[in-house]
Design a protein around this motif. Structure first.
Motif, PDB file in Angstrom:
ATOM      1  N   GLY A 137       3.736  31.520  -8.188  1.00  0.00           N
ATOM      2  CA  GLY A 137       4.558  32.504  -8.867  1.00  0.00           C
ATOM      3  C   GLY A 137       5.918  32.707  -8.225  1.00  0.00           C
ATOM      4  O   GLY A 137       6.797  33.348  -8.817  1.00  0.00           O
ATOM      5  N   ARG A 138       6.151  32.148  -7.033  1.00  0.00           N
ATOM      6  CA  ARG A 138       7.416  32.355  -6.327  1.00  0.00           C
ATOM      7  C   ARG A 138       8.442  31.275  -6.692  1.00  0.00           C
ATOM      8  O   ARG A 138       8.183  30.095  -6.512  1.00  0.00           O
ATOM      9  CB  ARG A 138       7.209  32.314  -4.810  1.00  0.00           C
ATOM     10  CG  ARG A 138       6.292  33.381  -4.266  1.00  0.00           C
ATOM     11  CD  ARG A 138       6.310  33.308  -2.756  1.00  0.00           C
ATOM     12  NE  ARG A 138       5.185  34.021  -2.172  1.00  0.00           N
ATOM     13  CZ  ARG A 138       4.950  34.089  -0.867  1.00  0.00           C
ATOM     14  NH1 ARG A 138       5.769  33.472  -0.030  1.00  0.00           N
ATOM     15  NH2 ARG A 138       3.904  34.748  -0.407  1.00  0.00           N
ATOM     16  N   PRO A 139       9.636  31.664  -7.153  1.00  0.00           N
ATOM     17  CA  PRO A 139      10.731  30.690  -7.281  1.00  0.00           C
ATOM     18  C   PRO A 139      11.132  30.231  -5.879  1.00  0.00           C
ATOM     19  O   PRO A 139      11.110  31.023  -4.923  1.00  0.00           O
ATOM     20  CB  PRO A 139      11.847  31.491  -7.952  1.00  0.00           C
ATOM     21  CG  PRO A 139      11.185  32.716  -8.498  1.00  0.00           C
ATOM     22  CD  PRO A 139      10.011  33.006  -7.615  1.00  0.00           C
ATOM     23  N   TRP A 140      11.502  28.941  -5.757  1.00  0.00           N
ATOM     24  CA  TRP A 140      11.850  28.436  -4.420  1.00  0.00           C
ATOM     25  C   TRP A 140      12.768  27.227  -4.588  1.00  0.00           C
ATOM     26  O   TRP A 140      12.389  26.233  -5.197  1.00  0.00           O
ATOM     27  CB  TRP A 140      10.581  28.022  -3.679  1.00  0.00           C
ATOM     28  CG  TRP A 140      10.749  28.055  -2.186  1.00  0.00           C
ATOM     29  CD1 TRP A 140      11.358  27.112  -1.412  1.00  0.00           C
ATOM     30  CD2 TRP A 140      10.321  29.084  -1.294  1.00  0.00           C
ATOM     31  NE1 TRP A 140      11.337  27.484  -0.089  1.00  0.00           N
ATOM     32  CE2 TRP A 140      10.695  28.698   0.012  1.00  0.00           C
ATOM     33  CE3 TRP A 140       9.642  30.280  -1.469  1.00  0.00           C
ATOM     34  CZ2 TRP A 140      10.424  29.464   1.135  1.00  0.00           C
ATOM     35  CZ3 TRP A 140       9.368  31.051  -0.359  1.00  0.00           C
ATOM     36  CH2 TRP A 140       9.757  30.656   0.920  1.00  0.00           C
ATOM     37  N   SER A 141      13.967  27.322  -4.046  1.00  0.00           N
ATOM     38  CA  SER A 141      14.908  26.220  -4.140  1.00  0.00           C
ATOM     39  C   SER A 141      14.357  24.990  -3.424  1.00  0.00           C
ATOM     40  O   SER A 141      13.814  25.081  -2.318  1.00  0.00           O
ATOM     41  CB  SER A 141      16.256  26.611  -3.516  1.00  0.00           C
ATOM     42  OG  SER A 141      17.103  25.482  -3.390  1.00  0.00           O
ATOM     43  N   ALA A 142      14.531  23.813  -4.050  1.00  0.00           N
ATOM     44  CA  ALA A 142      14.052  22.583  -3.423  1.00  0.00           C
ATOM     45  C   ALA A 142      14.775  22.312  -2.114  1.00  0.00           C
ATOM     46  O   ALA A 142      14.235  21.663  -1.209  1.00  0.00           O
ATOM     47  CB  ALA A 142      14.257  21.401  -4.379  1.00  0.00           C
ATOM     48  N   ASP A 143      16.002  22.835  -1.986  1.00  0.00           N
ATOM     49  CA  ASP A 143      16.768  22.637  -0.749  1.00  0.00           C
ATOM     50  C   ASP A 143      16.152  23.398   0.426  1.00  0.00           C
ATOM     51  O   ASP A 143      16.478  23.108   1.584  1.00  0.00           O
ATOM     52  CB  ASP A 143      18.223  23.096  -0.940  1.00  0.00           C
ATOM     53  CG  ASP A 143      18.956  22.250  -1.959  1.00  0.00           C
ATOM     54  OD1 ASP A 143      18.572  21.066  -2.123  1.00  0.00           O
ATOM     55  OD2 ASP A 143      19.896  22.756  -2.600  1.00  0.00           O
ATOM     56  N   LEU A 144      15.287  24.385   0.143  1.00  0.00           N
ATOM     57  CA  LEU A 144      14.687  25.202   1.202  1.00  0.00           C
ATOM     58  C   LEU A 144      13.270  24.783   1.538  1.00  0.00           C
ATOM     59  O   LEU A 144      12.603  25.430   2.353  1.00  0.00           O
ATOM     60  CB  LEU A 144      14.709  26.679   0.792  1.00  0.00           C
ATOM     61  CG  LEU A 144      16.087  27.288   0.540  1.00  0.00           C
ATOM     62  CD1 LEU A 144      15.972  28.727   0.104  1.00  0.00           C
ATOM     63  CD2 LEU A 144      16.981  27.153   1.771  1.00  0.00           C
ATOM     64  N   LEU A 145      12.766  23.714   0.891  1.00  0.00           N
ATOM     65  CA  LEU A 145      11.435  23.224   1.198  1.00  0.00           C
ATOM     66  C   LEU A 145      11.447  22.460   2.518  1.00  0.00           C
ATOM     67  O   LEU A 145      12.459  21.871   2.884  1.00  0.00           O
ATOM     68  CB  LEU A 145      10.949  22.310   0.071  1.00  0.00           C
ATOM     69  CG  LEU A 145      10.717  22.983  -1.293  1.00  0.00           C
ATOM     70  CD1 LEU A 145      10.354  21.935  -2.341  1.00  0.00           C
ATOM     71  CD2 LEU A 145       9.640  24.050  -1.210  1.00  0.00           C
ATOM     72  N   PRO A 146      10.340  22.455   3.257  1.00  0.00           N
ATOM     73  CA  PRO A 146       9.038  23.037   2.899  1.00  0.00           C
ATOM     74  C   PRO A 146       8.941  24.523   3.218  1.00  0.00           C
ATOM     75  O   PRO A 146       9.717  25.048   4.024  1.00  0.00           O
ATOM     76  CB  PRO A 146       8.074  22.235   3.779  1.00  0.00           C
ATOM     77  CG  PRO A 146       8.861  21.967   5.023  1.00  0.00           C
ATOM     78  CD  PRO A 146      10.272  21.722   4.542  1.00  0.00           C
ATOM     79  N   VAL A 147       7.966  25.180   2.597  1.00  0.00           N
ATOM     80  CA  VAL A 147       7.607  26.537   2.964  1.00  0.00           C
ATOM     81  C   VAL A 147       6.828  26.453   4.276  1.00  0.00           C
ATOM     82  O   VAL A 147       5.812  25.784   4.362  1.00  0.00           O
ATOM     83  CB  VAL A 147       6.751  27.200   1.873  1.00  0.00           C
ATOM     84  CG1 VAL A 147       6.356  28.610   2.303  1.00  0.00           C
ATOM     85  CG2 VAL A 147       7.509  27.228   0.562  1.00  0.00           C
ATOM     86  N   GLU A 148       7.342  27.104   5.307  1.00  0.00           N
ATOM     87  CA  GLU A 148       6.700  27.026   6.632  1.00  0.00           C
ATOM     88  C   GLU A 148       5.578  28.046   6.741  1.00  0.00           C
ATOM     89  O   GLU A 148       5.613  29.082   6.120  1.00  0.00           O
ATOM     90  CB  GLU A 148       7.737  27.277   7.728  1.00  0.00           C
ATOM     91  CG  GLU A 148       8.894  26.283   7.691  1.00  0.00           C
ATOM     92  CD  GLU A 148       8.494  24.901   8.188  1.00  0.00           C
ATOM     93  OE1 GLU A 148       7.358  24.741   8.715  1.00  0.00           O
ATOM     94  OE2 GLU A 148       9.328  23.981   8.064  1.00  0.00           O
TER      95      GLU A 148
END
Length: 393
Positions: free
Chosen positions: A382-393
């Motif tokens: 459900g969370r929007p997340w820019s591909a430039d900020l991946l990965p989620v740590e």
């Protein structure tokens, strides 16, 4: 062990309540009461536990059972109660205690004279500790209280439960989570999205543990995005294990079917029509989506009927970077076949920014792996997340 359910808050018929208690407790014990320890069901509320290695049962794993069973039956309500009782005594007294009605169990919890000589009754606390019930029963019973108390067995650490997000590249948003559960003493963490080296050593135990983890997440997570539960393909192809798995997932609430999805791993290149039929029959009653996970980029998608499953996910191999990219591109070359069959493609075990960039260029929509989202304690769906900020740590 006796499960005591005292509540006026449920409208479930007694036979339905008994079946739910039996199925959930069996699934719980299958994951926590590991071999060589054994258990068997005496009746829906009573189970015989054995541990050939220890002079006294280790109750650390049983501490969570009452809380998890409570949440499954009654949600987070504080007005209901589930109690776990441990009865230890001569063999000839076990069946008598197991078949006591509710009034008989209530009396045994307050009246020492209701407990047979040579036996003892304990309530298992949330941390696994034993609490004599009633507290003064030692004065009214014979051994084992007469013997010098043995040192309690070492407490085992609980399983490590976690999730990893499923990323939809087209909209740059996490749309689901894949559940995982790892024993505290495992040599590495278990995960369906981190490559074959992180697959479980005992698939049956792993899958059952993830069902238990799913029950907690359904109760605690406000998100309504799907949760993917691991399912071993080879397990479901064995008739006896397929029946046992069906019994285990029966504890999952039907009301949450749209939120539950099956991530079927170790799928071969060309599963037969009969195999897929058996798989759907076993899973569709409790899961709103079915994902097949394969290590073969030449998975025979053309052999599947339209919408035979929801998705097919390629597991990138443990290989050199160029080899991994070549496998991913070979899979992507068959995207038109996936569109014809109306089956979504995905890639997992993405490990680097280079792989993430390459797979996005192919327009494969669903992405997972440590290069996308590492293990989390709460769902990210459900969370929007820019591909430039991946990965989620």
């Amino acid at each position: 062990m006796r499960v005591v359910v005292r509540t006026g808050q449920t409208e479930l018929p007694q036979d339905v309540l008994a079946a739910l208690v039996a199925k959930f407790t069996s699934a719980f014990l299958e994951t926590r009461w590991a071999w060589p320890r054994r258990f068997s069901e005496i009746n829906p509320y009573a189970f015989l536990l054995t541990d050939p290695r220890a002079p006294e049962l280790d109750t650390a794993e049983l501490g969570r059972l009452s809380d998890e069973l409570h949440v499954h039956l009654f949600g987070k309500s504080d007005e209901s109660e589930v109690t776990i009782l441990l009865f230890e005594g001569p063999d000839e007294t076990l069946d008598d205690f197991a078949t006591l009605d509710a009034e008989g169990v209530a009396r045994a919890m307050t009246d020492p004279s209701a407990i047979p000589p040579g036996a003892r009754l304990s309530r298992i606390g949330p941390d696994g500790t034993r609490i004599l019930t009633p507290p003064d029963q030692a004065a009214a019973t014979a051994a084992p209280s007469a013997a010098a108390p043995s040192a309690p067995p070492p407490e085992r650490a609980p399983n490590i439960e976690g999730v990893q997000g499923v990323y939809y590249a087209g909209r740059e948003v996490f749309v689901a989570d894949v559940i995982s559960c790892t024993p505290a003493d495992a040599r590495t963490h278990f995960s369906l999205v981190d490559g074959d080296e992180h697959l479980p050593e005992e698939p049956d135990v792993f899958d059952a543990a993830c069902v238990i983890a799913a029950m907690r997440l359904l109760a605690e997570s406000p998100s309504q995005t799907p949760l993917y539960l691991p399912v071993s393909f080879s397990t479901l192809m064995r008739p006896t294990r397929r029946a046992a798995y069906a019994d285990m997932i029966a504890i999952l609430p039907l009301s949450e079917r749209r939120r539950l999805a099956a991530a079927v791993y170790d799928v071969p290149r060309a599963p037969s029509f009969q195999a897929l039929t058996q798989l759907r029959e076993a899973l569709e009653g409790r899961f709103g989506a079915i994902d097949l996970r394969t290590s073969d980029p030449a998975f025979e998608i053309d052999q599947l009927t339209s919408r035979a499953v929801t998705s097919v996910t390629l597991v990138l191999p443990a290989a050199e970077p160029e080899r991994r990219l070549a496998v991913m591109r070979r899979f992507a070359a068959r995207l038109p076949a996936y569109r014809r069959r109306r089956i979504w493609p995905g890639v997992t075990n993405i490990r680097s920014a280079r792989e993430l960039k390459a797979v996005r260029e192919t327009r494969i929509p669903f992405l997972t792996g440590p290069g996308v989202c590492r293990m989390q304690t709460v769902p990210v769906g459900g969370r929007p997340w820019s591909a430039d900020l991946l990965p989620v740590e």
